[in-house]
Design a protein around this motif. Structure first.
Motif, PDB file in Angstrom:
ATOM      1  N   THR A  86     -12.819  -3.722 -15.520  1.00  0.00           N
ATOM      2  CA  THR A  86     -13.882  -3.699 -14.508  1.00  0.00           C
ATOM      3  C   THR A  86     -14.047  -2.288 -13.933  1.00  0.00           C
ATOM      4  OG1 THR A  86     -12.278  -4.358 -12.822  1.00  0.00           O
ATOM      5  CG2 THR A  86     -13.569  -6.116 -13.857  1.00  0.00           C
ATOM      6  N   PRO A  87     -14.456  -1.326 -14.755  1.00  0.00           N
ATOM      7  CA  PRO A  87     -14.635   0.023 -14.214  1.00  0.00           C
ATOM      8  C   PRO A  87     -15.796   0.068 -13.221  1.00  0.00           C
ATOM      9  CG  PRO A  87     -15.539  -0.103 -16.430  1.00  0.00           C
ATOM     10  CD  PRO A  87     -14.833  -1.413 -16.178  1.00  0.00           C
ATOM     11  N   ALA A  88     -15.637   0.847 -12.179  1.00  0.00           N
ATOM     12  CA  ALA A  88     -16.703   0.961 -11.180  1.00  0.00           C
ATOM     13  C   ALA A  88     -17.922   1.680 -11.754  1.00  0.00           C
ATOM     14  CB  ALA A  88     -16.187   1.690  -9.957  1.00  0.00           C
ATOM     15  N   ASP A  89     -17.672   2.602 -12.690  1.00  0.00           N
ATOM     16  CA  ASP A  89     -18.758   3.420 -13.232  1.00  0.00           C
ATOM     17  C   ASP A  89     -18.768   3.346 -14.760  1.00  0.00           C
ATOM     18  OD1 ASP A  89     -20.700   5.253 -13.813  1.00  0.00           O
ATOM     19  OD2 ASP A  89     -19.587   7.007 -13.100  1.00  0.00           O
ATOM     20  N   PRO A  90     -19.795   2.715 -15.353  1.00  0.00           N
ATOM     21  CA  PRO A  90     -19.854   2.637 -16.819  1.00  0.00           C
ATOM     22  C   PRO A  90     -20.161   3.974 -17.478  1.00  0.00           C
ATOM     23  CG  PRO A  90     -21.848   1.735 -15.877  1.00  0.00           C
ATOM     24  CD  PRO A  90     -20.941   2.039 -14.720  1.00  0.00           C
ATOM     25  N   LYS A  91     -20.439   5.001 -16.656  1.00  0.00           N
ATOM     26  CA  LYS A  91     -20.733   6.327 -17.217  1.00  0.00           C
ATOM     27  C   LYS A  91     -19.481   7.211 -17.296  1.00  0.00           C
ATOM     28  CE  LYS A  91     -25.418   6.362 -15.223  1.00  0.00           C
ATOM     29  NZ  LYS A  91     -25.308   5.124 -14.430  1.00  0.00           N
TER      30      LYS A  91
ATOM     31  N   ILE B 117     -22.825  -2.877 -29.586  1.00  0.00           N
ATOM     32  CA  ILE B 117     -22.598  -2.980 -28.145  1.00  0.00           C
ATOM     33  C   ILE B 117     -23.630  -3.966 -27.624  1.00  0.00           C
ATOM     34  CG2 ILE B 117     -22.825  -1.781 -25.926  1.00  0.00           C
ATOM     35  CD1 ILE B 117     -21.720   0.725 -27.276  1.00  0.00           C
ATOM     36  N   PHE B 118     -23.155  -4.936 -26.827  1.00  0.00           N
ATOM     37  CA  PHE B 118     -24.047  -5.927 -26.239  1.00  0.00           C
ATOM     38  C   PHE B 118     -23.941  -5.867 -24.718  1.00  0.00           C
ATOM     39  CE2 PHE B 118     -23.206  -7.944 -30.404  1.00  0.00           C
ATOM     40  CZ  PHE B 118     -24.507  -8.187 -30.813  1.00  0.00           C
ATOM     41  N   SER B 119     -25.065  -6.111 -24.044  1.00  0.00           N
ATOM     42  CA  SER B 119     -25.083  -6.230 -22.596  1.00  0.00           C
ATOM     43  C   SER B 119     -25.701  -7.576 -22.237  1.00  0.00           C
ATOM     44  CB  SER B 119     -25.891  -5.093 -21.959  1.00  0.00           C
ATOM     45  OG  SER B 119     -25.942  -5.248 -20.556  1.00  0.00           O
ATOM     46  N   PHE B 120     -24.909  -8.405 -21.547  1.00  0.00           N
ATOM     47  CA  PHE B 120     -25.348  -9.745 -21.172  1.00  0.00           C
ATOM     48  C   PHE B 120     -25.236  -9.905 -19.658  1.00  0.00           C
ATOM     49  CE2 PHE B 120     -23.168 -10.712 -25.405  1.00  0.00           C
ATOM     50  CZ  PHE B 120     -24.334 -10.583 -26.152  1.00  0.00           C
TER      51      PHE B 120
ATOM     52  N   HIS C 208     -25.381  -2.811 -14.516  1.00  0.00           N
ATOM     53  CA  HIS C 208     -25.631  -1.366 -14.522  1.00  0.00           C
ATOM     54  C   HIS C 208     -26.319  -0.946 -15.824  1.00  0.00           C
ATOM     55  CE1 HIS C 208     -23.331  -1.054 -10.933  1.00  0.00           C
ATOM     56  NE2 HIS C 208     -22.141  -1.204 -11.500  1.00  0.00           N
ATOM     57  N   MET C 209     -27.147   0.087 -15.717  1.00  0.00           N
ATOM     58  CA  MET C 209     -27.708   0.710 -16.916  1.00  0.00           C
ATOM     59  C   MET C 209     -26.594   1.421 -17.675  1.00  0.00           C
ATOM     60  SD  MET C 209     -30.997   0.495 -17.606  1.00  0.00           S
ATOM     61  CE  MET C 209     -31.385   2.034 -18.451  1.00  0.00           C
ATOM     62  N   LEU C 210     -26.657   1.366 -18.991  1.00  0.00           N
ATOM     63  CA  LEU C 210     -25.662   2.040 -19.816  1.00  0.00           C
ATOM     64  C   LEU C 210     -26.247   3.352 -20.335  1.00  0.00           C
ATOM     65  CD1 LEU C 210     -24.250  -1.003 -21.823  1.00  0.00           C
ATOM     66  CD2 LEU C 210     -23.496  -0.058 -19.634  1.00  0.00           C
ATOM     67  N   PRO C 211     -25.484   4.451 -20.254  1.00  0.00           N
ATOM     68  CA  PRO C 211     -26.019   5.753 -20.684  1.00  0.00           C
ATOM     69  C   PRO C 211     -26.279   5.795 -22.183  1.00  0.00           C
ATOM     70  CG  PRO C 211     -23.679   5.916 -20.165  1.00  0.00           C
ATOM     71  CD  PRO C 211     -24.102   4.541 -19.741  1.00  0.00           C
ATOM     72  N   VAL C 212     -27.247   6.592 -22.555  1.00  0.00           N
ATOM     73  CA  VAL C 212     -27.681   6.670 -23.952  1.00  0.00           C
ATOM     74  C   VAL C 212     -26.543   7.139 -24.865  1.00  0.00           C
ATOM     75  CG1 VAL C 212     -29.263   7.826 -25.537  1.00  0.00           C
ATOM     76  CG2 VAL C 212     -30.096   7.044 -23.331  1.00  0.00           C
ATOM     77  N   ASP C 213     -25.714   8.074 -24.392  1.00  0.00           N
ATOM     78  CA  ASP C 213     -24.641   8.548 -25.260  1.00  0.00           C
ATOM     79  C   ASP C 213     -23.593   7.467 -25.497  1.00  0.00           C
ATOM     80  OD1 ASP C 213     -23.906   8.721 -22.622  1.00  0.00           O
ATOM     81  OD2 ASP C 213     -22.977  10.685 -22.742  1.00  0.00           O
ATOM     82  N   LEU C 214     -23.453   6.542 -24.570  1.00  0.00           N
ATOM     83  CA  LEU C 214     -22.562   5.401 -24.796  1.00  0.00           C
ATOM     84  C   LEU C 214     -23.182   4.439 -25.814  1.00  0.00           C
ATOM     85  CD1 LEU C 214     -20.548   3.480 -22.126  1.00  0.00           C
ATOM     86  CD2 LEU C 214     -21.835   2.204 -23.827  1.00  0.00           C
TER      87      LEU C 214
ATOM     88  N   ARG D  53     -39.820  -6.465 -16.450  1.00  0.00           N
ATOM     89  CA  ARG D  53     -38.711  -5.550 -16.693  1.00  0.00           C
ATOM     90  C   ARG D  53     -38.010  -5.274 -15.364  1.00  0.00           C
ATOM     91  NH1 ARG D  53     -41.218  -0.703 -17.721  1.00  0.00           N
ATOM     92  NH2 ARG D  53     -39.210   0.241 -18.223  1.00  0.00           N
ATOM     93  N   GLY D  54     -36.741  -4.879 -15.426  1.00  0.00           N
ATOM     94  CA  GLY D  54     -36.050  -4.494 -14.203  1.00  0.00           C
ATOM     95  C   GLY D  54     -35.135  -5.575 -13.671  1.00  0.00           C
ATOM     96  N   ARG D  55     -34.983  -5.596 -12.336  1.00  0.00           N
ATOM     97  CA  ARG D  55     -33.983  -6.431 -11.680  1.00  0.00           C
ATOM     98  C   ARG D  55     -34.505  -7.836 -11.377  1.00  0.00           C
ATOM     99  NH1 ARG D  55     -30.069  -3.264  -9.281  1.00  0.00           N
ATOM    100  NH2 ARG D  55     -28.934  -5.237  -9.160  1.00  0.00           N
TER     101      ARG D  55
END
Length: 304
Positions: free
Chosen positions: A62-67, A83-86, A90-96, A116-118
């Motif tokens: 559970t990292p506070a910052d996915p970046k 990589i999946f996001s369900f 948080h938005m995931l950075p492009v380099d990740l 789109r969005g929240r």
């Protein structure tokens, strides 16, 4: 190419739980799950991704910052196919995202490009939509902007609350992922353009956004109630020095007569009279944090 693809999964909420189960059922090896710490200030009415991972022996963090650089290094070392996001918040950075050899995909709770969005479910109900759905799409730099892999629609019935629609979307998300995974794994799938100009983007909602403006039409007020009804914070208003939260309501067929807008008791029925002369029949109401009966309400409002 190994017969069992590897994935790193960012997940939370019921959609996260059902989607992880779907990946496992389709034979995907989940090397790591990234989830959230539960917020003690939030009503936790949904299932736990962390508990599911513990049950299946999947490592979760559970990292506070996915970046963070540490997370980047960790995922780079795994070198996942996917990589999946369900329902990760948080938005995931492009380099990740680029670390996924065969693509990074997100499940979004709307029929993209709409909403789109929240909190897309709440916004769809708030705007009186009659259907919404789940969309599996490629992740990109902009939120919910990548190409569409698959979609499943669900109806929004006239009296559905956002909570009820979210239950349908959890099933729709599972179905969407289940039927899309064979193509993703084999590499034989067709992505569709996500035409952003034909859609809309919405930000998050705060509890204060649930304040009722009785000058609006009964349908507008009802849509607000449905969009934020429990277990969300609820549509609220102040009257006669008291704070009210609507727990359950329906559009009323009772004539509001010439009553001013706001809360009234008519023939032992609690009504919220709106600006168009129509009303909500309030079935369950909280006053200052506690349930209030119609008889108690009559005394507060001075009704006969």
């Amino acid at each position: 190419m190994s017969s069992q693809p590897t994935a790193v999964v960012f997940a939370y909420h019921n959609v996260g739980v059902r989607s992880i189960k779907t990946l496992l059922a389709r034979g995907v090896h989940i090397a790591l799950v990234v989830t959230h710490e539960d917020n003690p200030a939030e009503t936790i009415w949904f299932e736990s991704v962390a508990a599911l991972c513990k049950e299946h022996g999947i490592e979760s963090i559970t990292p506070a910052d996915p970046k963070s650089a540490e997370l980047m290094q960790r995922i780079a070392a795994i070198a996942p196919d996917f990589i999946f996001s369900f329902y990760y918040r948080h938005m995931l950075p492009v380099d990740l995202l680029a670390l996924a050899k065969r693509g990074a995909y997100n499940l979004h709770g709307s029929l993209l490009p709409k909403y789109r969005g929240r909190v897309p479910v709440n916004w769809a109900v708030f705007h009186g939509e009659t259907e919404t759905g789940a969309t599996l799409h490629e992740m990109a730099a902009k939120p919910d902007a990548g190409k569409i892999i698959a979609q499943t629609a669900v109806p929004i019935l006239l009296d559905d609350t956002a909570y009820e629609v979210f239950g349908k979307l959890t099933v729709a998300a599972e179905q969407t992922l289940w039927y899309a995974l064979p193509g993703l794994i084999s590499g034989e799938y067709k992505a569709l353009e996500n035409k952003l100009s034909e859609g809309s983007y919405f930000g998050g909602r705060k509890p204060e956004d649930g304040r009722i403006d009785w000058s609006q039409s009964a349908q507008q007020v009802y849509n607000l109630h449905r969009a934020v009804a429990p277990p969300y914070p609820g549509a609220f208003f102040e009257q006669s020095g008291h704070h009210f939260i609507i727990q359950k309501a329906r559009l009323s067929n009772l004539p509001a007569g010439n009553l001013p807008t706001g809360l009234h008791v008519v023939d032992n029925v609690a009504l919220g009279v709106c600006g168009d002369g129509k009303a909500l029949r309030i079935i369950e109401l909280h006053c200052d944090g506690k349930p209030i009966s119609v008889n108690e309400l009559k005394q507060l409002t001075g009704a006969a």
